[in-house]
Design a protein around this motif. Sequence first.
Motif, short mmCIF file in Angstrom:
data_model
loop_
_atom_site.label_atom_id
_atom_site.label_comp_id
_atom_site.label_asym_id
_atom_site.label_seq_id
_atom_site.Cartn_x
_atom_site.Cartn_y
_atom_site.Cartn_z
N UNK A 1 0.83 -1.20 0.00
CA UNK A 1 0.00 0.00 0.00
C UNK A 1 0.87 1.26 0.00
N UNK A 2 1.89 1.29 0.86
CA UNK A 2 2.78 2.45 0.94
C UNK A 2 3.55 2.65 -0.36
N UNK A 3 4.01 1.58 -0.97
CA UNK A 3 4.73 1.68 -2.24
C UNK A 3 3.81 2.20 -3.34
N UNK A 4 2.56 1.75 -3.36
CA UNK A 4 1.60 2.23 -4.36
C UNK A 4 1.31 3.72 -4.16
N UNK A 5 1.14 4.13 -2.90
CA UNK A 5 0.91 5.56 -2.61
C UNK A 5 2.09 6.40 -3.06
N UNK A 6 3.30 5.92 -2.77
CA UNK A 6 4.50 6.66 -3.14
C UNK A 6 4.63 6.76 -4.66
N UNK A 7 4.33 5.68 -5.37
CA UNK A 7 4.39 5.68 -6.84
C UNK A 7 3.37 6.66 -7.41
N UNK A 8 2.20 6.70 -6.79
CA UNK A 8 1.15 7.63 -7.24
C UNK A 8 1.59 9.09 -7.04
N UNK A 9 2.19 9.38 -5.90
CA UNK A 9 2.70 10.74 -5.63
C UNK A 9 3.77 11.11 -6.64
N UNK A 10 4.68 10.16 -6.90
CA UNK A 10 5.76 10.42 -7.86
C UNK A 10 5.19 10.72 -9.26
N UNK A 11 4.14 10.00 -9.62
CA UNK A 11 3.53 10.18 -10.94
C UNK A 11 2.97 11.60 -11.06
N UNK A 12 2.40 12.11 -9.98
CA UNK A 12 1.79 13.45 -10.02
C UNK A 12 2.79 14.58 -9.80
N UNK A 13 3.92 14.27 -9.18
CA UNK A 13 4.92 15.31 -8.91
C UNK A 13 6.17 15.19 -9.77
N UNK A 14 6.33 14.06 -10.43
CA UNK A 14 7.57 13.80 -11.17
C UNK A 14 7.45 14.17 -12.58
#
Length: 149
Positions: free
Chosen positions: A136-149
Amino acid sequence: MRIDPRVAGFLSQALSHEMSVVQQYLTQASLCDCWGLGEQCAYFRREAGEELEHAGQIIRHMLLLGLAPNATRLAPVRPGRDLAEMLALDRQLELEAVRLYDDALRYSQRGRDGASSQLFAALLADEQHHLAELDRLLAELAEKEKHHG
């Protein structure tokens, strides 16, 4: 009481694994603290505490069986260079724990060792929960990266 050497081996492996993971999580908590990541620091400290409880359960079981607890094979700490790598490395450790406890549970059930089966089943359930939390934490982090990266 005769102790099955394979169950004793699983218990020794389990103790070494849990103590390795405690060391890993405490290192990661300290790194997050150095980086100013208070929320993540608290997460890793909580996880270290849970893994330490697992080690305590294993030690208690070993003592009840007349075995001397001794975590002799600690894995080297692999803290990671950033939060995503930390979580990915921890996921590998949790996968190892799930495999270990699944094997230990199956073996102790075949040998009709109810007390060891109960311990391994409880540890397996906890580690599966940790694995799901890391996913769950890895998916959240990947989602944040997608929106900020």
